[in-house]
Design an enzyme around this catalytic site. Structure first.
Site: not given
Length: 516
Positions: A6, A40, A43, A71, A358, A362
């Site tokens: 998941g 983690v 971002a 962001k 950076e 994702i």
């Protein structure tokens, strides 16, 4: 189709593929109730806005439920020695690319006037090399107003219902990784994805290496034609079952470990950017969320220990860190030789990983899912589709690897054993070639590969790290500067307008939580 694992990778895959194929593809996701998430990936980069729009997700719905904020940039602190009498070194990598339509799409007039190969970054370089003090020191500052807005903790857009102009800035998000996975799970299961909470105890493979089924502890045997491995660094299907080799990148990216810790907000406003602060033995990320900061220390186990790393992080936070144990993570940096093997496709950390400098983890998942839809197999699992998918994935990884290594390659820090090792580490041949081209302003884009970060972003990093540019493109040297100065003046004017007119970041987020 069965998705094993998941978290963000698994549930984003389930929601995306369900949205793409609807009821024509049955999707079952198996998630262990015991295995903790890495957590983690808080971002992101702006590509996620397009992906979430594809999923039908609206900011006013999902952002309050995931403690999400905006962001606009990454701020890099102390990646070089202090210079010119300053006690520290700081520069920004803002999100340059502007979606259409936009108030201040700086590149659009240039494309009309000079063609698509020329960027405002090239004109900035021309003026800097000529010693023109009218242009700002870094292209990250000169090429967009976002740096000033970040310093003022401004939201990237006006409050709904106000008369304030919308600059049309490109932005991304910070969010709670556990909460976004929960949101995506509810979204996907509400649209027909089947959810099985269980541990996979064994995997059955036929003599050809095709996965036939997985066996679970509570739901029995589950069969499928296609399996997605979203089990993170474990690579349960792709590596442990199918024995696909993993190609490490730790020779060029030395950091192989991290410790994460939630922290209370810094005083002075809700920052609309990620911070990456270099330390003697690694670097620290700080990611503001609506209710807290997500923080962590990325380091090399060859130069410090987990205990020392956690102490380093807590010292940096100065008492803001929560009084709980840090989450220690062993990072697997590199990529599978092939991410698609037979009827198994690894997605997310089980496929590849470059360190989170950076926030690209994702984005790589998004890219994989888009590729999978394009190369989705039929019953014969055409080898050409798999081969092309694997070729593109390796290319995408190597391009992002080069971009991250570039940050390290350009440092002049020599104050510790770690930074000396960073400076002495080998440079990928592909990056060495790129740096030679950048110095001469020669950039030939390859449209067949993923390019998350293009000229303007590259120039922001290079100029922020005091790169040794040699010349601007010869074509720019022969062009009239009037259009460039017009753009720079426009940016300066918008810097003033939006600094005064845009709401504070916290003001926007609080209004969002109230439902405006």
């Amino acid at each position: 189709m069965v998705i094993v694992g998941g978290g963000t990778a698994g549930w984003l895959s389930a929601a995306y593929l369900n949205r793409a194929f609807g009821g024509k593809v049955d999707i079952t996701l198996i998630e262990s109730p015991r295995i903790p998430r890495i957590g983690v990936g808080e971002a992101t980069v702006p590509t996620l806005r397009t992906t979430f729009a594809f999923l039908g997700m609206k900011e006013e719905d999902w952002m309050p439920k995931t403690n999400a904020v905006f962001k606009s940039a990454v701020r890099f602190n102390d990646w070089r020695k202090p210079h010119e009498g300053r006690d520290s070194h700081t520069y920004y990598h803002p999100f340059f690319d502007v979606p259409e339509p936009a108030v201040q799409n700086y590149e659009k007039p240039f494309h009309k006037r000079f063609g698509r190969g020329v960027s405002l970054a090239h004109f900035w370089l021309k003026q800097r090399l000529a010693g023109d003090t009218r242009v700002r020191e870094t292209f990250g500052d000169a090429g967009m107003a976002l740096q000033r807005l970040c310093e003022l903790n401004k939201a990237p857009k006006p409050l709904p219902g106000t008369d304030a102009p919308d600059p049309g800035y490109r932005y991304a998000y910070h969010f709670d990784a556990a909460l976004i996975a929960k949101y995506l799970r509810e979204l996907a299961t509400g649209r027909g994805v089947k959810f099985v909470s269980a541990d996979v105890t064994s995997v059955t493979v036929d003599p050809r290496g095709t996965i036939e089924k997985v066996v679970t502890d509570t739901a029995g045997e589950i069969e499928a034609d296609l399996f997605l491995d979203c089990t993170g660094f474990r690579g349960l299907l792709i590596n442990k079952t199918l024995n696909e080799p993993f190609v490490s990148a730790n020779d060029v990216l030395l950091c192989d470990s991290a410790v994460a810790l939630p922290a209370r907000h810094r005083e002075g406003g809700l920052r609309p950017y990620t911070s990456a602060t270099a330390k003697p033995d690694g670097w620290i990320w700080e990611i503001p969320l609506a209710d807290r900061d997500g923080t962590g220390f990325v380091y090399s186990s060859a130069f410090t220990t987990p205990d020392k790393a956690e102490r380093r992080l807590r010292e940096h936070l100065g008492g803001r860190g929560y009084d709980i144990d840090g989450n220690h993570i062993k990072m697997r940096v590199g990529h599978n030789r092939r991410s698609w093997v037979n009827n198994c496709i690894a997605v997310g950390l089980s496929s590849c990983f470059v360190e989170p400098l950076e926030s690209t983890t994702i984005a790589l998942i998004e890219y994989q899912l888009a590729l999978l839809v394009l190369h989705f197999p039929d019953s014969d699992f055409d080898e050409r589709r798999k081969a092309r998918y694997n070729e593109l994935m390796v290319g995408a990884f190597e391009d992002l690897r080069d971009f991250i290594v570039m940050h390290y390659t350009l440092t002049d820090r020599d104050d510790t054993e770690f930074w000396n090792a960073v400076r002495e580490a080998p440079i990928p041949a592909s990056l060495e070639e790129k740096l030679t081209e950048y110095a001469e302003s020669v950039i030939i884009p390859d449209g067949s590969q993923l390019r998350l970060f293009e000229t303007r972003s590259i120039w922001a990093i290079l100029s922020g790290m005091d790169f040794g540019f040699k010349k601007a493109p010869p074509s720019v040297e022969k062009m009239n500067d009037a259009a460039a100065w017009e753009m720079f003046e426009k940016i300066d004017k918008e810097r003033e307008i939006y600094s005064a007119g845009l709401p504070g970041h916290r003001e926007y987020i609080e209004a969002l939580h109230r439902g405006f």
